[in-house]
Design an enzyme around this catalytic site. Sequence first.
Site, PDB file in Angstrom:
ATOM      1  N   HIS A  58       0.564  -1.068   0.032  1.00  0.00           N
ATOM      2  CA  HIS A  58       0.117  -0.522   0.172  1.00  0.00           C
ATOM      3  C   HIS A  58       1.010   1.270   0.132  1.00  0.00           C
ATOM      4  O   HIS A  58       0.614   2.350  -0.661  1.00  0.00           O
ATOM      5  CB  HIS A  58      -0.804  -0.021   0.760  1.00  0.00           C
ATOM      6  CG  HIS A  58      -1.633   1.586   1.588  1.00  0.00           C
ATOM      7  ND1 HIS A  58      -2.848   1.421   0.981  1.00  0.00           N
ATOM      8  CD2 HIS A  58      -1.231   2.703   1.957  1.00  0.00           C
ATOM      9  CE1 HIS A  58      -3.190   2.572   1.152  1.00  0.00           C
ATOM     10  NE2 HIS A  58      -2.742   3.029   1.574  1.00  0.00           N
ATOM     11  N   GLU A  59       2.294   1.052   1.245  1.00  0.00           N
ATOM     12  CA  GLU A  59       2.873   2.461   1.325  1.00  0.00           C
ATOM     13  C   GLU A  59       3.995   2.597  -0.537  1.00  0.00           C
ATOM     14  O   GLU A  59       4.242   4.074  -1.143  1.00  0.00           O
ATOM     15  CB  GLU A  59       3.849   2.654   1.921  1.00  0.00           C
ATOM     16  CG  GLU A  59       2.843   1.590   3.550  1.00  0.00           C
ATOM     17  CD  GLU A  59       2.301   3.236   3.909  1.00  0.00           C
ATOM     18  OE1 GLU A  59       2.383   4.854   3.304  1.00  0.00           O
ATOM     19  OE2 GLU A  59       1.092   2.713   4.463  1.00  0.00           O
ATOM     20  N   HIS A  62       1.333   4.780  -2.642  1.00  0.00           N
ATOM     21  CA  HIS A  62       1.049   6.250  -2.723  1.00  0.00           C
ATOM     22  C   HIS A  62       2.934   6.260  -3.498  1.00  0.00           C
ATOM     23  O   HIS A  62       3.670   7.584  -4.208  1.00  0.00           O
ATOM     24  CB  HIS A  62       1.905   6.484  -1.410  1.00  0.00           C
ATOM     25  CG  HIS A  62       0.202   6.343  -0.900  1.00  0.00           C
ATOM     26  ND1 HIS A  62      -1.173   7.130  -0.829  1.00  0.00           N
ATOM     27  CD2 HIS A  62       0.276   5.604   0.614  1.00  0.00           C
ATOM     28  CE1 HIS A  62      -1.672   6.298  -0.042  1.00  0.00           C
ATOM     29  NE2 HIS A  62      -1.204   6.043   0.934  1.00  0.00           N
ATOM     30  N   GLU A  77      -6.281   7.100  -0.751  1.00  0.00           N
ATOM     31  CA  GLU A  77      -5.320   5.938  -0.240  1.00  0.00           C
ATOM     32  C   GLU A  77      -6.609   5.303  -0.781  1.00  0.00           C
ATOM     33  O   GLU A  77      -5.847   3.318  -0.273  1.00  0.00           O
ATOM     34  CB  GLU A  77      -5.965   6.214   1.058  1.00  0.00           C
ATOM     35  CG  GLU A  77      -6.128   6.998   2.350  1.00  0.00           C
ATOM     36  CD  GLU A  77      -4.124   6.973   2.453  1.00  0.00           C
ATOM     37  OE1 GLU A  77      -3.710   5.307   2.026  1.00  0.00           O
ATOM     38  OE2 GLU A  77      -3.154   8.101   2.519  1.00  0.00           O
TER      39      GLU A  77
END
Length: 415
Positions: free
Chosen positions: A275-276, A279, A355
């Site tokens: 997930h990070e 970004h 997100e």
Amino acid sequence: MKRLYIGLGAAFGVYAIVMIVYLLKGNLFGIPRDLVGTSADPHTFMTAQEIDKAESLSRIRSLAYFLSSPLQIGLILLLLGVAVRIRSLSEKLFKASFLQMVVFVLLFTLLMDVLFLPVDYFLFKIDLAYGISTETLAIFLGDHVKDFLLNAVGTIVMVWIFRLVLKWSPNRWWFWFWLLSVPLIVFVTFIQPVVLDPLYNDFRPLQDQELKAQILQLAADSHIPAKQVYEVNMSERTNAINAYVNGIGGNARIVLWDTTLKKLQPDEILTVMAHEMGHYVEKHIYIGLAYGIALSLVGLWLAFHAYRFFLRRWAHKWGIRGENDLAALPILLLLVTVMSFISAPAQNAFSRVIEHRADVYAMQLTGDGNAAIRAFQQIAKENLSPVTQPKLVHWFRGSHPEIMDRIMYFKQYDK
């Protein structure tokens, strides 16, 4: 002015009662019937006591949020007369306008900080009581002092630039101030991971070499030139779980809280890190920075007109001399507070899109919906986070999609 204060006090009283009734009464955290018994139902992975604590803590935090901004606005209005006295004191102490400005900013910032310290202390004690915080009083006060010093230095720099620009271009200061603030915002974002964050916590390379190799392999699969993953000792402050990516360019860092390492399984951690990485790959830091800069341009234009109107209408009642008077600076603070509160839904809506995009990327990279579901169930459990929130709270405070929605998204990858 007395009638103004009475009217504002009465309005705040009505507002406070409405918010108290709304947030402290009724079932605000129910989930759709068709999700009862599924992996998104907190009763399947949290005890009844944990669910009650999570909902109670959310109510308290939300109430504090919705009351603190109006309180700050009212407090600034009450302190405008005090600001005039602080300006007079600074003029008596120094002849140089820069030193007068430094004294004024330091004293007024300190006054606001002290007056709001009880609110911060109350929330600190609440988190301790609910088992979320592990902070000692010494750490709490130490962080508060650091916050004050960093805020004071940043405010002095911005006020100094503002007053120079205002003097040079009284009718276009909002644009020139915005233009000059852009490189400062980028600079702070750039140095935050390597200069500011270490002032609060100790960072070190991830010690688990097997997990580190797995994370770096994910980075390689994502074409991220990462050679290091960091862990930070957040356990001295909290029991909550988190990870993040911040900074830009070569200073961007992917960071795991040590609580995350202790409380999540390796496959769950990998979905969080994916997930990070989403970004980073999708340049969300840059997009967020551009969005914030664009929003600040609109905000400054509105602040320019509101600031001028406010001073023309009421400045003489407090003894404020004009737009460049030090005593008028709290009015800008008031306007920033109002606009930050009003614009919160737009900012959060943008953040939720970012997100969700990172969640999509995590599933594209790992395809492990089961691990992601377990990770977010554990996050809800450890962070005492309800899986859903009332709409008003979600609009104003929800920077991420609701955990319920995230789990249901991951479920399509649960194989």
